[in-house]
Design a protein around this motif. Structure first.
Motif, mmCIF file in Angstrom:
data_model
loop_
_atom_site.group_PDB
_atom_site.id
_atom_site.type_symbol
_atom_site.label_atom_id
_atom_site.label_comp_id
_atom_site.label_asym_id
_atom_site.label_seq_id
_atom_site.Cartn_x
_atom_site.Cartn_y
_atom_site.Cartn_z
ATOM 1 N N ASP A 248 -4.771 4.152 -7.659
ATOM 2 C CA ASP A 248 -5.654 5.334 -7.684
ATOM 3 C C ASP A 248 -4.640 6.316 -8.272
ATOM 4 O O ASP A 248 -3.883 6.941 -7.985
ATOM 5 C CB ASP A 248 -5.700 5.914 -6.125
ATOM 6 C CG ASP A 248 -6.462 7.307 -5.874
ATOM 7 O OD1 ASP A 248 -6.532 7.776 -7.289
ATOM 8 O OD2 ASP A 248 -6.794 7.547 -5.058
ATOM 9 N N ILE A 249 -5.044 6.516 -9.710
ATOM 10 C CA ILE A 249 -4.202 7.238 -10.471
ATOM 11 C C ILE A 249 -4.282 8.735 -10.657
ATOM 12 O O ILE A 249 -3.761 9.424 -10.874
ATOM 13 C CB ILE A 249 -4.196 6.712 -11.911
ATOM 14 C CG1 ILE A 249 -5.833 6.855 -12.502
ATOM 15 C CG2 ILE A 249 -3.725 5.278 -12.313
ATOM 16 C CD1 ILE A 249 -5.828 6.595 -14.054
ATOM 17 N N SER A 250 -5.449 9.051 -9.582
ATOM 18 C CA SER A 250 -5.720 10.274 -9.216
ATOM 19 C C SER A 250 -4.651 10.950 -8.127
ATOM 20 O O SER A 250 -4.491 12.180 -8.353
ATOM 21 C CB SER A 250 -7.054 10.514 -8.680
ATOM 22 O OG SER A 250 -7.056 10.204 -7.282
ATOM 23 N N CYS B 24 -0.260 -3.124 -8.576
ATOM 24 C CA CYS B 24 -0.289 -3.418 -7.045
ATOM 25 C C CYS B 24 -0.464 -4.840 -6.642
ATOM 26 O O CYS B 24 -0.168 -5.028 -5.637
ATOM 27 C CB CYS B 24 -1.366 -2.335 -6.871
ATOM 28 S SG CYS B 24 -1.455 -0.890 -7.212
ATOM 29 N N SER B 25 -1.168 -5.537 -7.550
ATOM 30 C CA SER B 25 -1.544 -6.784 -7.174
ATOM 31 C C SER B 25 -1.990 -7.785 -8.570
ATOM 32 O O SER B 25 -3.089 -7.346 -9.045
ATOM 33 C CB SER B 25 -2.676 -7.129 -6.005
ATOM 34 O OG SER B 25 -3.252 -8.379 -5.818
ATOM 35 N N PRO B 26 -1.436 -8.730 -8.668
ATOM 36 C CA PRO B 26 -1.785 -9.468 -10.029
ATOM 37 C C PRO B 26 -2.994 -10.269 -9.512
ATOM 38 O O PRO B 26 -3.890 -10.940 -10.440
ATOM 39 C CB PRO B 26 -0.756 -10.587 -10.112
ATOM 40 C CG PRO B 26 -0.042 -10.778 -8.754
ATOM 41 C CD PRO B 26 -0.249 -9.346 -8.198
ATOM 42 N N ASN B 27 -3.629 -10.419 -8.186
ATOM 43 C CA ASN B 27 -4.764 -11.071 -7.803
ATOM 44 C C ASN B 27 -6.044 -9.877 -7.696
ATOM 45 O O ASN B 27 -7.012 -10.658 -7.510
ATOM 46 C CB ASN B 27 -4.790 -11.397 -6.534
ATOM 47 C CG ASN B 27 -3.547 -12.621 -6.246
ATOM 48 O OD1 ASN B 27 -3.311 -13.181 -7.229
ATOM 49 N ND2 ASN B 27 -2.910 -12.376 -5.010
ATOM 50 N N GLY B 28 -5.863 -8.887 -8.104
ATOM 51 C CA GLY B 28 -7.017 -7.961 -8.429
ATOM 52 C C GLY B 28 -7.409 -7.381 -6.985
ATOM 53 O O GLY B 28 -8.849 -6.842 -6.951
ATOM 54 N N ILE C 209 0.926 -1.218 -0.153
ATOM 55 C CA ILE C 209 -0.037 0.003 0.090
ATOM 56 C C ILE C 209 0.941 1.212 0.169
ATOM 57 O O ILE C 209 1.916 1.364 0.874
ATOM 58 C CB ILE C 209 -1.026 0.085 1.169
ATOM 59 C CG1 ILE C 209 -1.737 -1.296 1.059
ATOM 60 C CG2 ILE C 209 -1.754 1.307 1.448
ATOM 61 C CD1 ILE C 209 -2.828 -1.264 0.340
ATOM 62 N N GLY C 210 0.617 2.161 -0.769
ATOM 63 C CA GLY C 210 1.296 3.277 -0.858
ATOM 64 C C GLY C 210 2.414 3.412 -1.899
ATOM 65 O O GLY C 210 2.898 4.358 -2.295
ATOM 66 N N ASP C 211 2.803 2.226 -2.662
ATOM 67 C CA ASP C 211 3.637 2.296 -3.654
ATOM 68 C C ASP C 211 3.088 3.002 -5.087
ATOM 69 O O ASP C 211 1.961 3.044 -5.092
ATOM 70 C CB ASP C 211 4.105 0.672 -3.891
ATOM 71 C CG ASP C 211 5.149 0.234 -2.807
ATOM 72 O OD1 ASP C 211 5.464 1.120 -1.892
ATOM 73 O OD2 ASP C 211 5.353 -0.951 -3.196
ATOM 74 N N SER C 212 4.095 3.234 -5.697
ATOM 75 C CA SER C 212 3.669 3.870 -7.022
ATOM 76 C C SER C 212 3.230 2.905 -8.092
ATOM 77 O O SER C 212 3.434 1.691 -7.869
ATOM 78 C CB SER C 212 4.695 4.556 -7.606
ATOM 79 O OG SER C 212 5.912 3.751 -8.129
ATOM 80 N N CYS C 213 2.165 3.304 -9.093
ATOM 81 C CA CYS C 213 1.495 2.533 -9.917
ATOM 82 C C CYS C 213 1.118 3.217 -11.144
ATOM 83 O O CYS C 213 0.927 4.513 -11.153
ATOM 84 C CB CYS C 213 0.669 1.571 -9.363
ATOM 85 S SG CYS C 213 -0.709 2.571 -8.514
ATOM 86 N N VAL C 214 0.893 2.284 -12.182
ATOM 87 C CA VAL C 214 0.054 3.063 -13.371
ATOM 88 C C VAL C 214 -1.118 2.317 -13.573
ATOM 89 O O VAL C 214 -2.333 2.926 -14.134
ATOM 90 C CB VAL C 214 1.263 2.690 -14.636
ATOM 91 C CG1 VAL C 214 0.421 2.924 -15.987
ATOM 92 C CG2 VAL C 214 2.290 3.509 -14.477
#
Length: 169
Positions: free
Chosen positions: A52-54, A43-47, A33-38
């Motif tokens: 949150d791209i905002s 964040c998780s391959p499990n869905g 939680i809190g890591d960067s992402c696109v």
């Protein structure tokens, strides 16, 4: 037949190599939680986590959390969408109607405006990514967000702090 002996010796080595690759690949799956992402799959391959791209450079989170439902590195934080100054609740939270809550700035806010996210906990801003701040009670009042505490307890200076985008950042 010296080639047969070599091939027979390679089979056990190949098994260990395949096992090592599988272990290494599975150890790197997902982020905290809190890591960067696109995208959410970052964040998780499990869905089970969303991106949150905002937020600046994306923010791995779990939406719709409640007290004690976030992973150990996070706390459930509620935000109120929109700006509300319609009625003060500075004397008592009972001043709000049944469909309202009293926020940290002592304003009655509609329950329907509440959104919740798991957010990374912190002790200081150095625990957060660049462009993020560690929100203590003072910053929560100024910039928004408040932890969801057990039994709906009031948020005070001992409440968990969390990493959120810095308004300056």
């Amino acid at each position: 037949m010296p080639g047969v002996t070599l091939a027979a010796r390679m089979r056990p080595l190949m098994r260990y190599l395949v096992l090592a690759i599988v272990v290494a690949a599975s150890a790197g799956c997902g982020k905290e939680i809190g890591d960067s992402c696109v995208v959410s799959s970052d964040c998780s391959p499990n869905g089970d986590r969303q991106c949150d791209i905002s937020q600046k450079e994306g923010y791995c989170t779990i939406m719709g959390c409640d007290f004690s439902t976030c992973p150990e590195e996070a706390v459930c934080v509620r935000f109120f969408t929109g700006g509300f100054t319609n009625k003060k609740c500075d004397q008592s939270p009972d001043q709000c109607s049944l469909d309202e809550l009293c926020d940290l700035n002592l304003n009655c806010v509609p329950r329907s405006s509440e959104v919740r996210y798991c957010m990374k906990t912190c002790d200081s801003t150095s625990d957060c990514r660049d462009g993020y701040e560690c929100r203590d009670l003072e910053k929560m009042k100024a910039h928004g967000g408040e932890p969801v505490l057990e039994g709906g307890a009031a948020v005070d200076s001992s409440a968990p702090k969390f990493c959120a985008v810095s308004p300056s950042g």
